[in-house]
Design an enzyme around this catalytic site. Structure first.
Site, PDB file in Angstrom:
ATOM      1  N   ILE A  93       0.912  -1.513   0.062  1.00 28.68           N
ATOM      2  CA  ILE A  93      -0.368  -0.201   0.106  1.00 28.68           C
ATOM      3  C   ILE A  93       0.817   0.867   0.140  1.00 28.68           C
ATOM      4  O   ILE A  93       1.893   1.378   0.295  1.00 28.68           O
ATOM      5  CB  ILE A  93      -0.942  -0.020   1.206  1.00 28.68           C
ATOM      6  CG1 ILE A  93      -2.162   1.146   0.954  1.00 28.68           C
ATOM      7  CG2 ILE A  93      -0.352  -0.346   2.841  1.00 28.68           C
ATOM      8  CD1 ILE A  93      -3.323   0.944   1.343  1.00 28.68           C
ATOM      9  N   VAL A  95       0.723   5.376  -0.324  1.00 32.49           N
ATOM     10  CA  VAL A  95       0.458   7.114  -0.587  1.00 32.49           C
ATOM     11  C   VAL A  95       1.322   7.679  -1.180  1.00 32.49           C
ATOM     12  O   VAL A  95       2.650   8.281  -0.298  1.00 32.49           O
ATOM     13  CB  VAL A  95      -0.684   7.192   0.142  1.00 32.49           C
ATOM     14  CG1 VAL A  95      -1.102   8.620  -0.595  1.00 32.49           C
ATOM     15  CG2 VAL A  95      -1.415   6.378   1.091  1.00 32.49           C
ATOM     16  N   ARG A 101      -1.175  11.533   4.534  1.00 30.26           N
ATOM     17  CA  ARG A 101      -3.076  12.350   5.719  1.00 30.26           C
ATOM     18  C   ARG A 101      -4.424  13.638   4.831  1.00 30.26           C
ATOM     19  O   ARG A 101      -4.574  13.845   6.068  1.00 30.26           O
ATOM     20  CB  ARG A 101      -1.594  13.659   6.629  1.00 30.26           C
ATOM     21  CG  ARG A 101      -1.131  13.075   7.705  1.00 30.26           C
ATOM     22  CD  ARG A 101      -0.140  13.677   9.005  1.00 30.26           C
ATOM     23  NE  ARG A 101       0.507  13.266   8.956  1.00 30.26           N
ATOM     24  CZ  ARG A 101       0.337  12.347   9.936  1.00 30.26           C
ATOM     25  NH1 ARG A 101      -0.601  11.587  11.085  1.00 30.26           N
ATOM     26  NH2 ARG A 101       1.314  11.440  11.827  1.00 30.26           N
ATOM     27  N   GLY A 103      -6.285  11.454   3.626  1.00 28.92           N
ATOM     28  CA  GLY A 103      -7.810  10.649   3.585  1.00 28.92           C
ATOM     29  C   GLY A 103      -7.129   9.769   2.321  1.00 28.92           C
ATOM     30  O   GLY A 103      -7.901   8.715   1.856  1.00 28.92           O
ATOM     31  N   ASN A 132       7.800   2.439   9.996  1.00 23.73           N
ATOM     32  CA  ASN A 132       6.877   2.436   9.505  1.00 23.73           C
ATOM     33  C   ASN A 132       5.874   3.585  10.625  1.00 23.73           C
ATOM     34  O   ASN A 132       5.403   3.163  10.962  1.00 23.73           O
ATOM     35  CB  ASN A 132       6.231   1.909   9.099  1.00 23.73           C
ATOM     36  CG  ASN A 132       5.772   2.730   7.619  1.00 23.73           C
ATOM     37  OD1 ASN A 132       5.276   3.463   7.340  1.00 23.73           O
ATOM     38  ND2 ASN A 132       5.483   2.095   6.214  1.00 23.73           N
ATOM     39  N   TYR A 138      -2.487   2.516  11.213  1.00 28.54           N
ATOM     40  CA  TYR A 138      -3.822   1.106  11.005  1.00 28.54           C
ATOM     41  C   TYR A 138      -4.069   0.336  12.095  1.00 28.54           C
ATOM     42  O   TYR A 138      -5.256   0.382  12.463  1.00 28.54           O
ATOM     43  CB  TYR A 138      -2.574  -0.012  10.643  1.00 28.54           C
ATOM     44  CG  TYR A 138      -1.785   0.368   9.467  1.00 28.54           C
ATOM     45  CD1 TYR A 138      -2.848   0.389   8.002  1.00 28.54           C
ATOM     46  CD2 TYR A 138      -0.517  -0.146   9.345  1.00 28.54           C
ATOM     47  CE1 TYR A 138      -1.922   0.283   7.149  1.00 28.54           C
ATOM     48  CE2 TYR A 138       0.517   0.592   8.040  1.00 28.54           C
ATOM     49  CZ  TYR A 138      -0.795   0.599   6.931  1.00 28.54           C
ATOM     50  OH  TYR A 138       0.084   0.324   6.071  1.00 28.54           O
TER      51      TYR A 138
END
Length: 170
Positions: A93, A95, A101, A103, A132, A138
């Site tokens: 995963i 981003v 941060r 969404g 991490n 999570y």
């Protein structure tokens, strides 16, 4: 995943074979972030072969904001003999840093949770590096660290050695 979901201004959609260059680029970016840029041996061509078609080995979601790809989740499926149900294993995963941060990861996780429920799956698993900062995210959304379990992996030369040793002793 069938269709796309919208979370605020974030669109999460199933990856298609047309996304293999993007999936590969995001995988390389993730490996660099994890300080293992040499670890990526896949190519867009192998991703096309292995992720799309009759015997797909993985599935992936793409998150977009204002039409621009900002993250992805690549996952496989597992099975628990204890619960007699399948689950999702998130292999990767990612981003993009400037969207963190905002969404994006939550939108990806919600889409994965919806897929789990829609298919009657019972859980989502993932591994995360101990350093991490995403670990806090999570845990905040409900993942729990299974303290008694340690991940192990057999690969590369060790895998080859085990095969060759067992072949000579058979």
């Amino acid at each position: 995943m069938t269709g796309a979901t919208l979370a605020g201004d974030i669109l999460v959609r199933a990856a298609t074979v047309d996304d293999v260059e993007l999936l590969h680029r995001f995988s390389v970016d993730l490996a660099a972030y994890e300080d293992e840029p040499q670890a990526v041996t896949s190519t867009p061509q192998t991703l096309a072969r292995d992720g799309f078609g009759e015997k797909a080995q993985f599935a992936a979601l793409i998150a977009e904001r204002e039409g621009k790809p900002v993250g992805f989740a690549l996952y496989t499926f597992n099975y628990s003999v204890w619960t007699a149900a399948r689950g999702i294993f998130i292999e990767d995963i990612w981003v993009v840093p400037e969207q963190r941060r905002g969404g994006v990861a939550r939108a990806l996780m919600v889409a994965l949770a919806r897929e789990c429920q829609a298919k009657g799956f019972r859980r989502i698993d993932l591994n995360v590096l101990d350093w991490n900062p995403a670990r806090g995210f999570y845990e905040k959304i409900g993942f729990r660290w299974i303290r008694n379990w340690l991940p192990y992996r057999l690969s590369g030369e060790a895998l080859d050695k085990l095969v060759s040793v067992s072949a000579t002793s058979s």
